[in-house]
Design a protein around this motif. Structure first.
Motif, short mmCIF file in Angstrom:
data_model
loop_
_atom_site.label_atom_id
_atom_site.label_comp_id
_atom_site.label_asym_id
_atom_site.label_seq_id
_atom_site.Cartn_x
_atom_site.Cartn_y
_atom_site.Cartn_z
N LEU A 13 0.85 -1.19 0.00
CA LEU A 13 0.00 0.00 0.00
C LEU A 13 0.88 1.24 0.00
O LEU A 13 1.99 1.22 0.55
N ASP A 14 0.39 2.32 -0.64
CA ASP A 14 1.30 3.47 -0.74
C ASP A 14 1.46 4.19 0.61
O ASP A 14 0.58 4.16 1.47
N ASP A 15 2.62 4.81 0.75
CA ASP A 15 2.98 5.44 2.03
C ASP A 15 1.98 6.52 2.43
O ASP A 15 1.75 6.75 3.61
N LYS A 16 1.43 7.17 1.42
CA LYS A 16 0.48 8.24 1.70
C LYS A 16 -0.71 7.69 2.50
O LYS A 16 -1.16 8.29 3.48
N PHE A 17 -1.20 6.53 2.08
CA PHE A 17 -2.31 5.91 2.80
C PHE A 17 -1.88 5.52 4.22
O PHE A 17 -2.55 5.84 5.21
N PRO A 56 4.06 -0.45 9.07
CA PRO A 56 5.40 -0.49 9.68
C PRO A 56 5.39 -1.05 11.11
O PRO A 56 5.50 -0.31 12.08
N ILE A 57 5.28 -2.36 11.22
CA ILE A 57 5.26 -3.03 12.52
C ILE A 57 6.69 -3.44 12.84
O ILE A 57 7.39 -4.01 12.00
N GLU A 58 7.18 -3.10 14.05
CA GLU A 58 8.58 -3.39 14.37
C GLU A 58 8.81 -4.85 14.76
O GLU A 58 9.87 -5.41 14.51
N GLN A 59 7.78 -5.42 15.43
CA GLN A 59 7.99 -6.77 15.96
C GLN A 59 6.65 -7.43 16.26
O GLN A 59 5.70 -6.76 16.66
N PHE A 60 6.59 -8.74 16.04
CA PHE A 60 5.44 -9.53 16.49
C PHE A 60 5.88 -10.41 17.64
O PHE A 60 6.98 -10.98 17.62
N ILE A 61 5.00 -10.53 18.62
CA ILE A 61 5.25 -11.45 19.72
C ILE A 61 4.23 -12.57 19.61
O ILE A 61 3.02 -12.31 19.63
N ALA A 62 4.72 -13.79 19.43
CA ALA A 62 3.83 -14.95 19.35
C ALA A 62 3.71 -15.51 20.76
O ALA A 62 4.66 -16.07 21.30
#
Ligand SMILES: *Cc1c(COP(=O)(O)O)cnc(C)c1O
Length: 436
Positions: A38-42, A267-273
């Motif tokens: 998806l574009d950054d503007k969105f 822009p998610i830095e990290q997922f915790i499972a």
């Protein structure tokens, strides 16, 4: 949108076929050929949009021309008609409440979207779609309420007698209309075995157009990306733009959807499972060895999965670089004693009641933060179900604080309607044929 099977990346099917097949013949899982960015503007202006607006934009980019824009918009505005707020609990700790849908669990997102998409693709004059679903609790309620009143569909729910909570049972058995509930004298595994055998039975397949509604269906995964975008939108409103998500995981569909959102540019830095004692994935992230094992029963029973079915999708997304996967996901697992302690701690620290699944995600977020004291990211843990669905788990002083939503109170006034059956396939088959 075109999809391939994770077992044959050269194969191609349409979105419609992927939805009705649920699983490819080769037993892989369907994945989109292209995951659009998806574009950054969105992304940078997400805070200017509502949840249904975000959902429509995301779905349209993924689905392309599989569903014309106006029809897709109608499906989304009908399916995603409840909210998913982030609630601040302390500095940089938010809970994403995903339990404001009709069945009070996040599975409403997937089930409501999938039911409407299936109904949309059923062409006029086509045979009624018969959805068979085995449930240990949460899935059945979401699927039943998702399909309730949807034209040309019928849902048959199989649940293990005496093994779901009272509220879950009411959600399964008080719907009427196109939903019927079968109470099986057996376990969840028996229910699942009956459904599986039905799909391979010649007589039943001649008579009925059978389909499954389980969590590997791509139409359940896609709508789960919406609330990750929407959570980020809410953070932007508060001037935050860094986030880690902690996801209580069983079959890994929920976190899989989060990773899809990330691949689409969120822009998610990290997922915790975060898992209970069924720690196949956290163990893999530590050792590099993926070793499925039989599931063990825990307090957070919707996550009692020893061989998470959506893991192949996650592995597929990182097939070019498995090290990147290890950098993107951190695993934590907790036993029942730790789960109860987390429920009590959340109550004590914030006067907030979490269901056992959600408690595990909170604990994992806290433990991740301890390991990363310099992180500037906002931590968001996902509340996957309303605590009132699991009344037996809580000590009395916490149980009495749970606000039971109005929809549950009205359920208690309705009559339970179910048919009790044994676990023999012949009895189940006879019932289906005798009740067309
Ligand atoms: C289904 C469920 C989970 C697990 O979600 P997955 O997508 O299977 O990982 C967690 N919590 C609750 C309350 C659930 O119903």
């Amino acid at each position: 949108m075109e999809l391939y099977s994770t077992n044959n990346t050269a194969s191609r099917v349409s979105f419609k076929d992927a939805v009705f097949n649920s699983m490819p013949q080769d037993k892989g899982l369907y994945m989109p050929v292209t995951i659009p960015r998806l574009d950054d503007k969105f992304i940078n202006h997400l805070d200017e949009y509502t949840l249904p607006e975000i959902a429509f934009h995301v779905a349209q980019n993924l689905l392309g021309d599989s569903i014309p824009a106006d029809d897709l918009k109608a499906i989304i505005y009908d399916a995603i008609n409840f909210y998913a707020p982030i609630v601040p609990l302390e500095k940089d700790v938010y809970v994403l409440e995903l339990f404001h849908g009709p069945s009070l669990a996040f599975k409403d997102f997937g089930a409501r979207f999938m039911s409407r998409v299936m109904s949309y693709f059923l062409e006029e004059g086509e045979k009624q779609l018969d959805v068979l679903v085995a449930t240990s609790g949460d899935t059945g309620g979401a699927v039943a309420l998702g399909f309730l009143g949807v034209p040309n569909t019928r849902v048959t729910i199989l649940y293990p007698k005496g093994k779901v909570s009272d509220i879950q049972e009411l959600q399964l058995t008080t719907n009427g209309q196109n939903i019927r509930a079968l109470e099986i004298n057996g376990t969840f595994d028996d229910c699942q075995a009956l459904v599986k055998q039905a799909f391979t039975d010649k007589d039943l397949n001649e008579k009925f157009r059978l389909t499954s509604a389980n969590s590997i269906n791509i139409a359940r995964l896609i709508p789960q990306t919406f609330y990750y975008f929407n959570a980020y939108a809410q953070l932007l409103k508060q001037g935050k733009n860094k986030v880690v998500f902690s996801v209580p995981s069983g079959n890994f569909g929920n976190i899989g959807a989060g990773l899809l959102a990330w691949k689409m540019g969120l822009p998610i830095e990290q997922f915790i499972a975060a898992t209970n004692a069924n720690d196949t994935v956290p163990a893999f992230l530590k050792s590099g060895v993926y070793q499925p094992k039989p599931s063990v029963a825990t307090l957070s029973n919707a996550m009692d999965v020893g061989n998470p079915s959506n893991w192949v999708r996650i592995a597929d997304m990182f097939k070019d670089d498995m090290n990147k996967l290890k950098g993107m996901i951190t695993g934590f697992s907790y036993d029942d004693t730790e789960t109860l302690a987390a429920i009590k701690q959340v109550d004590k620290d914030y006067n907030y009641v979490v269901c056992p699944h959600t408690a595990i995600a909170w604990q994992a977020l806290k433990d991740w933060k301890k390991l990363h004291p310099d992180s500037e990211a906002s931590g968001v843990f996902l509340a996957t179900a309303h605590p009132c669905k699991f009344p037996d788990v809580f000590p009395d002083n916490i149980a009495e604080k749970i606000n039971v939503p109005q929809q549950v109170k009205s359920l208690e006034e309705k009559d339970k309607q179910s048919v009790i059956l044994g676990k023999e396939f012949d009895e189940f088959k006879h019932y289906l044929l005798a009740n067309q």
